[in-house]
Design a protein around this motif. Structure first.
Motif, mmCIF file in Angstrom:
data_model
loop_
_atom_site.group_PDB
_atom_site.id
_atom_site.type_symbol
_atom_site.label_atom_id
_atom_site.label_comp_id
_atom_site.label_asym_id
_atom_site.label_seq_id
_atom_site.Cartn_x
_atom_site.Cartn_y
_atom_site.Cartn_z
ATOM 1 N N SER A 209 0.848 -1.194 0.000
ATOM 2 C CA SER A 209 0.000 0.000 0.000
ATOM 3 C C SER A 209 0.880 1.239 0.000
ATOM 4 N N SER A 211 -0.317 4.019 1.241
ATOM 5 C CA SER A 211 -0.907 4.838 2.301
ATOM 6 C C SER A 211 -0.246 4.493 3.629
ATOM 7 N N SER A 213 -1.236 5.063 6.705
ATOM 8 C CA SER A 213 -2.154 4.513 7.708
ATOM 9 C C SER A 213 -2.534 3.071 7.378
ATOM 10 N N THR A 214 -2.683 2.763 6.087
ATOM 11 C CA THR A 214 -2.990 1.386 5.707
ATOM 12 C C THR A 214 -1.810 0.481 6.012
ATOM 13 N N ARG A 217 -1.853 -0.508 9.609
ATOM 14 C CA ARG A 217 -2.826 -1.573 9.922
ATOM 15 C C ARG A 217 -2.338 -2.925 9.420
ATOM 16 N N PHE A 251 -7.803 -3.410 1.310
ATOM 17 C CA PHE A 251 -7.489 -3.910 2.646
ATOM 18 C C PHE A 251 -8.522 -3.370 3.637
ATOM 19 N N GLU A 254 -9.741 0.428 4.412
ATOM 20 C CA GLU A 254 -9.182 1.348 3.415
ATOM 21 C C GLU A 254 -10.269 2.307 2.929
ATOM 22 N N THR A 255 -10.115 3.559 3.272
ATOM 23 C CA THR A 255 -11.081 4.580 2.875
ATOM 24 C C THR A 255 -10.784 5.056 1.451
ATOM 25 N N GLU A 258 -7.563 7.008 1.586
ATOM 26 C CA GLU A 258 -6.372 6.158 1.676
ATOM 27 C C GLU A 258 -6.070 5.497 0.340
ATOM 28 N N SER A 262 -2.722 5.996 -1.864
ATOM 29 C CA SER A 262 -1.931 4.861 -2.317
ATOM 30 C C SER A 262 -1.760 4.874 -3.831
ATOM 31 N N TYR A 279 -7.770 -7.914 -1.941
ATOM 32 C CA TYR A 279 -7.656 -8.428 -0.576
ATOM 33 C C TYR A 279 -8.546 -9.645 -0.382
#
Length: 382
Positions: A209, A211, A213-214, A217, A251, A254-255, A258, A262, A279
């Motif tokens: 990813s 992103s 934040s992703t 996670r 994932f 995932e917004t 995000e 990515s 995913y």
């Protein structure tokens, strides 16, 4: 008898593995030995499949032949050493040498740690022995593989660079290629190894990813910034390097923002190509228990956008080499008309090339003027 090596990296791969066993059973094979990752995770389900007579989990996989044929293990310990290759017979153009197994990472999407166990490395001497056997059989390219290849040597207080240096020093391998490497196992100094031209200028660095934040996670030990710095360091040493990657679309959690972050990062990286995976929740992983699972249709749509981007970046990478002379290892030769043989092969930086030759050049290395798509003109033999 048939042996089926199963996979469990995605739900689709596990399903394909079960389907292959059923297909072989319907074809009339009465004895099926099932092994591999899905079997290790689901041994009872594997044993219940039609005509499966033996289930071999990964911890016994090295002894599969000895156990199945009821032969002493010693008979197979020395087999690769005493088997003589036939004179003039090349077994493979490329030999894949497994130097490491298992993984100590705990990425929340991955079932591999459970299926393969903790990371463990093969000794340098054993690896060199396997490589020499391949070279004696005519192999021109050696590919080092492992579940977590970049961790090789940790159990010996060594680093992967030590193995690479030993191979280059102790063998006359024409080409040495590294398979997938986790970015956090490398530093900028690692790329000084490529001062030896026998190392193929191709790096597969799974990102998963773009992103931050992703990635957090996912429990990935990297960030977009550190990944970018690593890629820039590689390109400074190797301007022609092909850098490819893996991405997971959709994932959990995932917004849209995000995903957009990515996608923009992947575009910025100008990869030479990549694999986009939708995913797939794997039972027993942390991600499968996460809230906000992305709708399957959204996952697929995001996957298609990544694929389109990889296709365009791969074309752009190829165009950079139009008119350049590149070294190609020919992997296939087909006589197709009066002009001669149609050859297909790979450059060191993993560009596929097609050309016509008056005779088959299979498993030979040639200098080729690259056409920019997949065509080339053979100038001379390397």
């Amino acid at each position: 008898m048939a042996v089926v090596n199963t996979c469990a990296v995605t739900a689709e791969a596990a399903s394909d593995s079960r389907g292959k066993i059923r297909h072989i059973a319907r074809a009339g094979v009465d004895e099926i030995v099932a092994t591999g990752c899905w079997v290790t995770l689901q041994p009872q389900q594997a044993n219940a499949l039609p005509n499966v007579t033996r289930v071999v989990t990964n911890d016994r996989k090295d002894y599969l032949v000895a156990d199945t044929l009821n032969h002493p293990e010693q008979a197979f310990d020395v087999e690769p050493i005493i088997r003589e290759p036939l004179p003039g017979l090349h077994h493979r153009t490329r030999a894949f040498i497994k130097v490491q197994d298992g993984c100590d990472n705990h990425c929340t999407f991955c079932i591999t740690t459970i299926a393969r166990g903790e990371g463990r490395s093969r000794p340098i001497a054993d690896v060199i022995s396997d490589i020499q056997y391949g070279l004696d059989g005519g192999t021109k390219e050696i590919v080092l593989t492992g579940v977590h290849l970049g961790s090789w040597g940790r159990d010996f207080n060594l680093h992967l660079r030590d193995l690479v240096k030993s191979i280059l020093r102790e063998t006359d391998v024409r080409r040495l290629r590294l398979s997938s490497l986790e970015p956090w196992d490398l530093d900028a100094g690692f790329f000084s190894l490529w001062e030896d031209p026998r190392l193929c200028q191709h790096l597969h660095l799974p990102l998963q990813s773009g992103s931050a934040s992703t990635l957090k996670r996912m429990a990935r030990k990297t960030t977009p910034e550190s990944f970018l710095n690593l890629v820039q360091a590689a390109r400074r040493i190797m301007p022609d390097v092909a850098i490819t990657t893996d991405i997971i679309a959709g994932f959990p959690g995932e917004t849209e923002d995000e995903f957009a972050e990515s996608l923009a990062f992947v575009r910025e990286m100008n990869f030479a190509g990549g694999h986009a995976f939708t995913y797939s929740p794997r039972p027993g992983t942390g991600a499968a228990r996460m809230r906000d699972q992305v709708h399957p249709e959204v996952r697929k749509n995001r996957n298609s956008m990544y694929r389109a981007m990889f296709e365009e970046s791969a074309k752009a990478f190829r165009r950079k080499f139009a008119g350049r002379t590149l070294s190609v290892l020919w992997e296939s030769a087909t006589q197709y008309d009066e002009r001669g043989w149609r050859m297909e092969g790979l450059t060191g930086n993993y560009l596929r090339v097609e050309a016509v030759a008056p005779r088959p050049l299979w498993n030979e290395i040639s200098l080729v003027e690259f056409g920019g798509n997949e065509s080339g003109v053979i100038r001379n033999r390397g």
